[in-house]
Design a protein around this motif. Sequence first.
Motif, short mmCIF file in Angstrom:
data_model
loop_
_atom_site.label_atom_id
_atom_site.label_comp_id
_atom_site.label_asym_id
_atom_site.label_seq_id
_atom_site.Cartn_x
_atom_site.Cartn_y
_atom_site.Cartn_z
N ARG A 1 41.09 53.53 10.26
CA ARG A 1 41.57 52.25 9.72
C ARG A 1 43.00 52.37 9.23
O ARG A 1 43.34 53.28 8.48
CB ARG A 1 40.66 51.82 8.56
CG ARG A 1 41.19 50.64 7.79
CD ARG A 1 40.37 50.39 6.55
NE ARG A 1 41.05 49.45 5.66
CZ ARG A 1 40.49 48.92 4.61
NH1 ARG A 1 39.26 49.22 4.27
NH2 ARG A 1 41.18 48.09 3.86
N LEU A 2 43.82 51.44 9.67
CA LEU A 2 45.16 51.30 9.10
C LEU A 2 45.14 50.18 8.06
O LEU A 2 45.79 50.27 7.02
CB LEU A 2 46.18 50.97 10.19
CG LEU A 2 46.43 52.06 11.21
CD1 LEU A 2 47.37 51.57 12.30
CD2 LEU A 2 47.00 53.30 10.53
N SER A 3 44.41 49.12 8.38
CA SER A 3 44.34 47.96 7.50
C SER A 3 43.17 47.09 7.91
O SER A 3 42.87 46.97 9.10
CB SER A 3 45.65 47.16 7.61
OG SER A 3 45.60 45.98 6.84
N CYS A 4 42.51 46.51 6.95
CA CYS A 4 41.50 45.50 7.22
C CYS A 4 41.68 44.46 6.12
O CYS A 4 41.48 44.75 4.94
CB CYS A 4 40.09 46.06 7.20
SG CYS A 4 38.82 44.82 7.59
N ARG B 1 44.26 52.70 14.27
CA ARG B 1 45.00 53.53 15.23
C ARG B 1 43.95 54.37 15.95
O ARG B 1 43.13 55.02 15.31
CB ARG B 1 46.00 54.45 14.55
CG ARG B 1 46.83 55.25 15.58
CD ARG B 1 47.67 56.34 14.97
NE ARG B 1 48.44 55.97 13.81
CZ ARG B 1 49.74 55.68 13.80
NH1 ARG B 1 50.42 55.71 14.93
NH2 ARG B 1 50.35 55.37 12.68
N VAL B 2 44.00 54.34 17.29
CA VAL B 2 42.99 55.06 18.06
C VAL B 2 43.49 56.42 18.52
O VAL B 2 44.69 56.66 18.64
CB VAL B 2 42.50 54.23 19.27
CG1 VAL B 2 41.80 52.96 18.80
CG2 VAL B 2 43.63 53.90 20.22
N GLY C 1 47.37 50.91 18.44
CA GLY C 1 46.51 50.22 17.50
C GLY C 1 45.54 49.33 18.27
O GLY C 1 45.83 48.92 19.40
N VAL C 2 44.40 49.07 17.67
CA VAL C 2 43.47 48.07 18.19
C VAL C 2 43.18 47.09 17.07
O VAL C 2 43.09 47.47 15.90
CB VAL C 2 42.16 48.67 18.75
CG1 VAL C 2 42.43 49.48 20.01
CG2 VAL C 2 41.44 49.50 17.71
N ILE C 3 43.07 45.83 17.43
CA ILE C 3 42.93 44.78 16.43
C ILE C 3 41.76 43.88 16.79
O ILE C 3 41.45 43.69 17.97
CB ILE C 3 44.24 43.97 16.32
CG1 ILE C 3 44.29 43.16 15.02
CG2 ILE C 3 44.48 43.10 17.55
CD1 ILE C 3 45.69 42.64 14.70
N GLY C 4 41.10 43.38 15.79
CA GLY C 4 40.03 42.39 15.97
C GLY C 4 40.17 41.33 14.90
O GLY C 4 40.40 41.66 13.74
N THR C 5 40.05 40.07 15.30
CA THR C 5 40.24 38.95 14.38
C THR C 5 39.00 38.09 14.38
O THR C 5 38.48 37.73 15.45
CB THR C 5 41.45 38.10 14.83
OG1 THR C 5 42.60 38.94 14.94
CG2 THR C 5 41.73 36.98 13.84
N ASN D 1 48.70 42.48 8.70
CA ASN D 1 48.45 43.67 9.52
C ASN D 1 49.69 44.10 10.30
O ASN D 1 49.87 45.29 10.56
CB ASN D 1 47.25 43.45 10.45
CG ASN D 1 45.95 43.77 9.75
OD1 ASN D 1 45.93 44.58 8.82
ND2 ASN D 1 44.88 43.15 10.17
N LEU D 2 50.54 43.17 10.66
CA LEU D 2 51.79 43.53 11.32
C LEU D 2 52.66 44.37 10.38
O LEU D 2 53.24 45.38 10.77
CB LEU D 2 52.54 42.29 11.78
CG LEU D 2 53.84 42.52 12.55
CD1 LEU D 2 53.61 43.39 13.78
CD2 LEU D 2 54.45 41.18 12.93
N ALA D 3 52.70 43.99 9.12
CA ALA D 3 53.45 44.77 8.13
C ALA D 3 52.86 46.18 8.02
O ALA D 3 53.60 47.17 7.94
CB ALA D 3 53.44 44.07 6.78
N ALA D 4 51.53 46.28 8.05
CA ALA D 4 50.89 47.61 8.00
C ALA D 4 51.24 48.42 9.23
O ALA D 4 51.53 49.62 9.14
CB ALA D 4 49.38 47.45 7.86
#
Length: 151
Positions: free
Chosen positions: A46-49, A66-67, A80-84, A103-106
Amino acid sequence: MQIRQARPGDEAPMARLRDAIDRARGEGRPNAPARLRRFYIDHGDRLSCVVAEEAGGLLGFQSLKRVREGNEYDVPGGWGVIGTYVAPGAWRRGIGRALFAANLAAAEGVSLAVIDATVGAKNALGIGFYTAIGFRPWRVVPGAVGLRFDL
C-alpha cells in the motif's frame, strides 16, 4: 466532503460500499470486511488508501499500491495499481477526482512513474472516469481494459 487516509475500523463501511456497488452493477461478490482490511488498509504494498466521507458516512474510497515483479495484476513491477469505489448514489459528484488528487500526491511523493487501472470491459462509467482524469488505454485483457497514467 472530507478526504483522509483509511484506517482500521473503516473496513466494514468499505465492505458495505463495495456490496452496494456490486448490487448496482448486477454482480454478487461478497465483500468481507476482514478481506478488505487485508487488501486495502493493511496491505504491505500500500502506498495510500483514501476515503471520502460526508456527514459521517462513507462516499467512496480509492486504493493505490506499488506492485512487485510477477504480481497478480500482470503489470510491470514498480508500477502503481489503483482501484476506485464510489457509492452509487454519489456518482458524478467529483468524489473520484478528489480521491485521485490525494493519491496522485502520494504517487508523486514516492516518484511512481506509472499507475495502472484495469477496469472491467463492461464498466463504461469506470472507463469514462479514468479517461477523464488522464488515463490512456495500454492493453486489453480478457474482460477488461488496462488504462495507464504516466506521472
